[in-house]
Design a protein around this motif. Sequence first.
Motif, short mmCIF file in Angstrom:
data_model
loop_
_atom_site.label_atom_id
_atom_site.label_comp_id
_atom_site.label_asym_id
_atom_site.label_seq_id
_atom_site.Cartn_x
_atom_site.Cartn_y
_atom_site.Cartn_z
N TRP A 177 62.11 38.40 35.18
CA TRP A 177 61.81 37.36 36.36
C TRP A 177 60.66 36.75 35.92
CZ3 TRP A 177 57.52 37.02 39.42
CH2 TRP A 177 57.74 36.24 40.62
N TYR A 178 60.52 35.38 36.43
CA TYR A 178 59.51 34.70 36.23
C TYR A 178 59.55 33.20 37.33
CZ TYR A 178 61.48 31.27 32.82
OH TYR A 178 62.02 30.19 31.97
N LEU A 179 58.50 32.72 37.55
CA LEU A 179 58.44 31.49 38.10
C LEU A 179 57.84 30.53 37.49
CD1 LEU A 179 56.97 32.82 41.93
CD2 LEU A 179 59.36 32.24 41.31
N ASP A 180 58.31 29.15 37.47
CA ASP A 180 58.12 28.08 36.76
C ASP A 180 58.08 26.99 37.91
OD1 ASP A 180 57.50 25.89 35.15
OD2 ASP A 180 59.18 26.21 33.90
N PHE A 181 56.70 26.62 38.41
CA PHE A 181 56.40 25.75 39.37
C PHE A 181 56.08 24.23 38.56
CE2 PHE A 181 55.19 29.22 42.21
CZ PHE A 181 56.31 29.03 42.95
N SER A 182 56.61 24.06 37.26
CA SER A 182 55.81 22.95 36.62
C SER A 182 56.57 21.66 37.57
CB SER A 182 56.58 22.79 35.23
OG SER A 182 56.16 23.92 34.37
N ASN A 183 57.77 21.61 38.10
CA ASN A 183 58.01 20.31 38.79
C ASN A 183 57.99 20.51 40.38
OD1 ASN A 183 58.98 18.82 36.22
ND2 ASN A 183 60.55 20.64 36.01
N HIS A 184 57.33 21.34 40.98
CA HIS A 184 57.08 21.74 42.14
C HIS A 184 56.20 20.63 42.81
CE1 HIS A 184 56.33 23.75 46.10
NE2 HIS A 184 57.43 24.63 45.73
N PRO A 185 56.82 20.19 44.06
CA PRO A 185 56.00 19.01 44.62
C PRO A 185 54.56 19.32 45.04
CG PRO A 185 57.84 19.60 45.86
CD PRO A 185 57.91 20.25 44.71
N VAL A 186 54.49 20.78 45.47
CA VAL A 186 53.43 21.20 45.99
C VAL A 186 52.50 22.31 45.09
CG1 VAL A 186 52.42 22.61 47.88
CG2 VAL A 186 54.23 21.20 48.28
N LEU A 187 53.19 22.90 44.35
CA LEU A 187 52.57 23.78 43.32
C LEU A 187 52.44 23.52 42.06
CD1 LEU A 187 53.87 27.05 45.10
CD2 LEU A 187 51.58 25.90 45.35
#
Length: 512
Positions: A177-187
């Motif tokens: 499991w992992y999170l990738d916020f590279s393209n997140h508008p806020v994070l």
Amino acid sequence: MKQCLPLLVIVSLFFVDCSKNSTGPDIPVLSDILLEENVTVNPSGYAPLTAMINIETQVSVTIRIEVMGKDEHSGIYHAIEGHRTMHEIPVLGLYANSKNIVRLTFYSNNWKEIGSKEYSVETEALSPDMPQVEIDVANLSQMAEGWTFVSYFGFEKGGTANPQRPFIFDVNGDIRWYLDFSNHPVLGSLFYDDGMERLQNGNLYFGDGSSDKIYEINMFGDILNSWDMPGYGFHHEVTEKPDGNFIATVNKLGADTIEDYLIEIDRESNEITTVWDLNVSLQYSRRTFTNNDEDWFHANAVEYSEDDDCIIVSGRTQGVVKLTRENEVVWIMSPHRGWATSGRGEDLNQYLLQPLDSEGNLIKSINVMDGFYNHTDFEWNWYQHAPQLMPNGNIMLFDNGDNRNYRNTGPYSRAVEYEVNESDMTIQQIWQYGKERGGETYSRIVSDVDYDPGSGHVFFSPGAVHNSSTYGKVVEVDYLSGDVLFEATITPPAPLFIITFHRTERMKIYAN
């Protein structure tokens, strides 16, 4: 801004139908009650190793999910609570670059098994920013339950840091499991510093130094709630109190100093209810460990003491202090050298804890009290992180050991337990691990330690080891025997600064 779109997959394999003849006349046939089903891989666009299975059934059922593992220790089993006809089944713990087999088992209202169905869920390869995880020791029969959650500091390429990417790895070292916020508008520029923790409700939470907010998210990375801190900027740590409120280490915007304020935020109203100004309660002018006039304290952690409504604050360049809600000092855990008066003019020497030997006798050596030398039974905490109140009331912390004895003796880092007697104003060293490992686990910055009361194990996590390479380690130690039950080495492709991670946790991938 480009966003990764979820992949919609509608597949079913290995359909298993329990017939009425084999299960009894009151048990429906699975193929008869399935009305609609689909599988969406990475439904949020930010959690590549997740999926959502949406199912409609003709009658109310309970569903149990199984994500097949490589072996008996890496499979995931989770029951979705409640009987219903409309189902959103969160799938966590998929392997990267694989065709994962996910089995759903259906149960009637009287908990009779109706049947099961398997789905093939295909995932993409891991992001190249993710680290290599090597399992050095794994005593599978004695390890504490759960997998390892890492607040990874991310990856630096060409001098540009990507947002930080928390991940979970299993007992074989596979990232599941992992999170990738590279393209997140806020994070998209997330900087969570100490990292993420799990709320009492099972969701994740963290502070973000880029937006100066506290966020609550689910395991897909969806933002569920956020809290502002007007007039302050977030750094390092936010902790949830038992009543649900948050205490955070912050900068006061417009002040001449940084990392020397704490605030409590009411969870419901988002109002700041308490402010601790360390310039008032402590001694701004103390320069025993630093010459930095701006970042003189460097608060890197806070622990809440529910028994007396106090806070325990770690300042990397001053020590550990306990403060009342009124910002009054209870005690100071630090070498005695250099302490004088507080910002309010109070003599702080009266709050310095006096060290004891293993027999409970006062250690009277000024050189030991001031930190120039160690006693056989006692060493002070140096540039520490992650203080934790243990069930017995003692305090465990990560003693980084930077500048130990003012000459970097060792070097080594430790997990260390202290007993503090507030009536006598004494401190006694009870337990330690890590000194014997020397430079192999020496991390002069960041890092974590956790005591797990359920298993009686200690998780010793130096997060910025820099020898011939840069890496972090997670070491699970049996408190009573000192035996290493699990150890993993995490090596990033290119570290941010020299940091691999700030904190780790042992947790189940499904909270409930």
